[in-house]
Design a protein around this motif. Sequence first.
Motif, PDB file in Angstrom:
ATOM      1  N   TYR A 170       0.840  -1.197   0.000  1.00 31.20           N
ATOM      2  CA  TYR A 170       0.000   0.000   0.000  1.00 31.20           C
ATOM      3  C   TYR A 170       0.877   1.251   0.000  1.00 31.20           C
ATOM      4  O   TYR A 170       0.647   2.190  -0.750  1.00 31.20           O
ATOM      5  N   TYR A 206      -1.541  -1.148  -4.977  1.00 29.47           N
ATOM      6  CA  TYR A 206      -2.806  -1.373  -4.286  1.00 29.47           C
ATOM      7  C   TYR A 206      -3.425  -2.735  -4.586  1.00 29.47           C
ATOM      8  O   TYR A 206      -4.019  -3.358  -3.716  1.00 29.47           O
ATOM      9  N   SER A 222      -1.581  -5.161  -2.544  1.00 32.27           N
ATOM     10  CA  SER A 222      -1.976  -4.964  -1.148  1.00 32.27           C
ATOM     11  C   SER A 222      -3.303  -5.672  -0.874  1.00 32.27           C
ATOM     12  O   SER A 222      -3.443  -6.399   0.118  1.00 32.27           O
ATOM     13  N   ALA A 223      -4.262  -5.486  -1.776  1.00 29.61           N
ATOM     14  CA  ALA A 223      -5.567  -6.154  -1.635  1.00 29.61           C
ATOM     15  C   ALA A 223      -5.412  -7.671  -1.714  1.00 29.61           C
ATOM     16  O   ALA A 223      -6.079  -8.412  -0.991  1.00 29.61           O
ATOM     17  N   VAL A 272      -4.533  -9.045   1.592  1.00 31.22           N
ATOM     18  CA  VAL A 272      -5.678  -9.098   2.505  1.00 31.22           C
ATOM     19  C   VAL A 272      -6.407 -10.423   2.281  1.00 31.22           C
ATOM     20  O   VAL A 272      -6.741 -11.137   3.226  1.00 31.22           O
TER      21      VAL A 272
END
Length: 191
Positions: free
Chosen positions: A156, A161, A164-165, A168
Amino acid sequence: MQFSTLEISGVIIAIATLCLDIQENVWARPLSIIGATMAIFVYYPAGLYATCMRKCAYIVLDTYGWYKWMYGGANNTPLPVSRTSAREMLILALSGLLVTGIVGKLLVLYTEPSLPYLDSLHMTFAVIAQGMIVNKKLESWMLWLSLNVMFIFMCYYKGLYLFSALHVFYIFLAVRGHRAWYRSYQASKAA
């Protein structure tokens, strides 16, 4: 926010690889080799050099793991899930911290890195976790869980991004992987 075709393809391959890992499917290894190769071309321009080194290590580990998963068990049978001893965990942790310091210092001295010590810490312990996956060690999933939390913030911060996702999502898959491998471990122990 625009994502490259390489990033999107890398995310798809990474998710497919992890799903195959959870199922103990040997095709996770060659798919991981492809994904690691692609990821190098995403992380290098972002200045995450230790992460690129990690992906190179994955290529080597997954090549070895491809064979090991098929023939690493007794009498050249598929490798079963096993546990890591406390002594092995201590050795891995201490070795990982030592390597983190060395790699971080080398990155500072010879490159213009972004997040050198954090990147080195993640790289070192991710290689350890991948080595544990290749050897079908149950504890690998919990190590991956904590590494994914760290990498969410690193990606992030660097503007990656989509990756990064992805990490998760990896947290949920790590929990699922641990549960599936625990059942497999219990079943092989009972047999």
